[in-house]
Design a protein around this motif. Structure first.
Motif, PDB file in Angstrom:
ATOM      1  N   ASP A  49      42.379  65.101  31.681  1.00  0.00           N
ATOM      2  CA  ASP A  49      40.912  65.072  31.575  1.00  0.00           C
ATOM      3  C   ASP A  49      40.511  64.299  30.311  1.00  0.00           C
ATOM      4  O   ASP A  49      40.930  64.656  29.201  1.00  0.00           O
ATOM      5  CB  ASP A  49      40.372  66.504  31.484  1.00  0.00           C
ATOM      6  CG  ASP A  49      38.844  66.546  31.578  1.00  0.00           C
ATOM      7  OD1 ASP A  49      38.234  65.443  31.602  1.00  0.00           O
ATOM      8  OD2 ASP A  49      38.293  67.647  31.635  1.00  0.00           O
ATOM      9  N   LYS A  90      37.795  64.259  28.647  1.00  0.00           N
ATOM     10  CA  LYS A  90      36.955  65.043  27.734  1.00  0.00           C
ATOM     11  C   LYS A  90      37.793  65.699  26.663  1.00  0.00           C
ATOM     12  O   LYS A  90      37.299  65.973  25.555  1.00  0.00           O
ATOM     13  CB  LYS A  90      36.164  66.099  28.510  1.00  0.00           C
ATOM     14  CG  LYS A  90      35.095  65.500  29.419  1.00  0.00           C
ATOM     15  CD  LYS A  90      34.302  66.589  30.110  1.00  0.00           C
ATOM     16  CE  LYS A  90      33.203  65.991  30.986  1.00  0.00           C
ATOM     17  NZ  LYS A  90      32.394  67.053  31.646  1.00  0.00           N
ATOM     18  N   GLN A 115      36.935  65.382  22.786  1.00  0.00           N
ATOM     19  CA  GLN A 115      36.704  66.616  22.022  1.00  0.00           C
ATOM     20  C   GLN A 115      37.402  66.562  20.668  1.00  0.00           C
ATOM     21  O   GLN A 115      37.004  67.233  19.737  1.00  0.00           O
ATOM     22  CB  GLN A 115      37.202  67.817  22.855  1.00  0.00           C
ATOM     23  CG  GLN A 115      36.782  69.162  22.280  1.00  0.00           C
ATOM     24  CD  GLN A 115      37.204  70.304  23.183  1.00  0.00           C
ATOM     25  OE1 GLN A 115      37.899  70.092  24.161  1.00  0.00           O
ATOM     26  NE2 GLN A 115      36.742  71.517  22.863  1.00  0.00           N
ATOM     27  N   THR A 148      30.006  57.089  24.133  1.00  0.00           N
ATOM     28  CA  THR A 148      30.055  58.355  24.864  1.00  0.00           C
ATOM     29  C   THR A 148      30.890  59.327  24.057  1.00  0.00           C
ATOM     30  O   THR A 148      32.087  59.067  23.764  1.00  0.00           O
ATOM     31  CB  THR A 148      30.703  58.151  26.252  1.00  0.00           C
ATOM     32  OG1 THR A 148      29.931  57.192  26.982  1.00  0.00           O
ATOM     33  CG2 THR A 148      30.742  59.450  27.007  1.00  0.00           C
ATOM     34  N   PHE A 162      31.806  63.741  23.192  1.00  0.00           N
ATOM     35  CA  PHE A 162      32.168  64.924  23.970  1.00  0.00           C
ATOM     36  C   PHE A 162      30.939  65.607  24.549  1.00  0.00           C
ATOM     37  O   PHE A 162      30.938  66.077  25.678  1.00  0.00           O
ATOM     38  CB  PHE A 162      32.962  65.884  23.079  1.00  0.00           C
ATOM     39  CG  PHE A 162      33.201  67.234  23.719  1.00  0.00           C
ATOM     40  CD1 PHE A 162      34.096  67.364  24.789  1.00  0.00           C
ATOM     41  CD2 PHE A 162      32.511  68.367  23.271  1.00  0.00           C
ATOM     42  CE1 PHE A 162      34.273  68.601  25.360  1.00  0.00           C
ATOM     43  CE2 PHE A 162      32.708  69.594  23.873  1.00  0.00           C
ATOM     44  CZ  PHE A 162      33.607  69.724  24.926  1.00  0.00           C
ATOM     45  N   ASP A 163      29.824  65.616  23.766  1.00  0.00           N
ATOM     46  CA  ASP A 163      28.683  66.379  24.226  1.00  0.00           C
ATOM     47  C   ASP A 163      27.436  65.505  24.447  1.00  0.00           C
ATOM     48  O   ASP A 163      26.334  66.016  24.529  1.00  0.00           O
ATOM     49  CB  ASP A 163      28.331  67.476  23.191  1.00  0.00           C
ATOM     50  CG  ASP A 163      28.114  66.915  21.810  1.00  0.00           C
ATOM     51  OD1 ASP A 163      28.374  65.674  21.647  1.00  0.00           O
ATOM     52  OD2 ASP A 163      27.730  67.652  20.936  1.00  0.00           O
TER      53      ASP A 163
END
Length: 438
Positions: free
Chosen positions: A383, A385, A389, A418, A420-421
């Motif tokens: 993943d 993300k 993170q 872009t 993580f959040d």
């Protein structure tokens, strides 16, 4: 002056001969090296013993050799030997072990001057032998029961009377056809060849003889020379039927003897070889008739016994029925036992599978769950993300193309980051590229 010394090798390696074996070894060596041999010399010390054997010596200016001529050969002499005559002897060298003497066993003796003819005989023999006319594989067996016998010889020859007498005595039922021809002189070879061709032609037509006797009585080498003619020898080789040659006496040899299918020592012997005695044939027929009769009676007896056995079986069919019933009952019991055993084995296997099935299903389900957990873990690790993170950002230009190198951006360009959040809009103020290390 010292004695000469010869080194014979170690004493243990020397062979010590007994006298008798030494004489035999010498005789074998002489025989292999020289025999058969022809010797010319002066006749000396000729004597004829009461047994008919003749003893003499052959000598010349440089040596002599002892000679022995046994009665059978001496009876064929065409002259009376006398001391001082120059003769040519044909025979075999041998060592008489009892005295250690070398001697010549003479098989043929003639006055000197005939040697040139013998030399010609040997030359012709070598030439014809090289053509393969004397090969053993050409020889054919004589017919066991000839339908007709042909005889080629002179009408006035004593050999013809001897042959006809022997054939009348032994096979009076077999027809004999005479093909007359001269057996001596310059015209003899041509007449003998013509007689042979006549016999061949009539044989091809299916008539007359199926074996031919080529015969004449004894005589000197000159007398028998017609049977050494090369044309005659080749004509004999063309024979479509077996040819028996009975020329001269037992010690006489001609080239026709070598090419014929069978050589007989005398004309009478030639007739006897191709004509089994009538009494012998009658005895063979009587023996065969007796064997046939015994075989017929034995066959009848065997069939009678077989018939008796079949009759006994047919007379008591109940025994056969009981035997079949016992066999059928045995097979039924064996079939029933086999079916029960097979059913029991199938049932035991089914029970075993019923017990093992839940455990096998549980193990299979557990393994599939474990594989699913491992797959989820591996998929989660992929993943992106998780990477964002940890503080990383994903840059793209206004067209949405990923920016992975500093050289892709220039001052004043707007980029999208872009995180993580969320997302950030960035303005590039400066661009530096890190040089690659060598």
């Amino acid at each position: 002056m010292s004695e000469p010394f010869f080194d014979l090798g170690p004493a243990s390696a020397r062979r010590v001969w007994a006298v008798g074996p030494l004489m035999r070894a010498v005789a074998d060596t002489v025989s292999a090296r020289f025999n058969p041999v022809a010797v010319r010399g002066e006749l000396s010390g000729f004597s004829r013993a009461a047994s008919g054997h003749c003893y003499f010596s052959l000598k010349d200016d440089t040596g002599q050799v002892r000679c022995a001529m046994f009665r059978r050969s001496a009876e064929q002499l065409g002259f009376t030997p006398r001391d001082g005559q120059m003769v040519e002897a044909r025979g075999k060298l041998d060592v008489y072990g009892a005295r250690g003497d070398l001697q010549l066993i003479v098989e043929g003796l003639q006055l000197a001057g005939q040697g040139a003819l013998f030399e010609q005989f040997l030359k012709l023999k070598a030439e014809l032998e090289a053509e393969g006319l004397f090969n053993a594989d050409r020889k054919r067996p004589l017919p066991a029961q000839p339908r007709g016998i042909g005889v080629i010889t002179s009408l006035g020859a004593a050999a013809l009377r001897d042959v006809v007498t022997a054939l009348r005595r032994r096979v009076p039922h077999i027809p004999v056809v005479i093909y007359p021809a001269a057996v001596q002189g310059t015209q003899a070879p041509a007449e003998l060849c013509a007689a042979l061709r006549t016999a061949y032609r009539r044989h091809a037509e299916g008539s007359e003889c199926d074996v031919v006797l080529l015969v004449r009585g004894g005589g000197s080498l000159e007398d028998l020379w017609a049977f050494n003619d090369p044309t005659l020898v080749r004509t004999v080789a063309e024979a479509p039927m077996p040819v028996v040659c009975g020329v001269g006496h037992e010690t006489d040899f001609t080239l026709a003897d070598f090419v014929a299918d069978l050589r007989a020592p005398t004309p009478t012997a030639a007739a006897e070889l191709c004509a089994p005695a009538r009494e012998q044939r009658l005895g063979e027929l009587a023996y065969l008739r007796e064997r046939l009769s015994e075989g017929a009676f034995r066959h009848v007896d065997e069939q009678a016994q077989r018939l008796d056995r079949i009759t006994r079986h047919l007379g008591r069919p109940s025994e056969r029925l009981h035997l079949c019933q016992r066999t059928l009952s045995t097979l039924q019991h064996r079939l029933h036992g086999a079916l029960l055993l097979t059913a029991q084995q199938r049932q035991n296997r089914l029970q075993t599978l019923e017990v093992a099935l839940p455990a096998a299903l549980s193990r299979a389900l557990q393994m599939q769950r474990l594989r699913l957990t491992r797959g989820e873990t591996s998929l989660g690790l992929l993943d992106p993300k998780l990477v964002l993170q940890r503080g990383y950002a994903f840059l793209t230009d206004d067209a949405g193309t990923a920016v992975t190198h500093a050289g892709q951006a220039h001052p004043g360009q707007t980029l999208n980051a872009t995180l993580f959040d969320g997302h950030l809009g960035l303005l590039v103020q400066d661009s530096h590229t890190t040089p690659k290390k060598p």
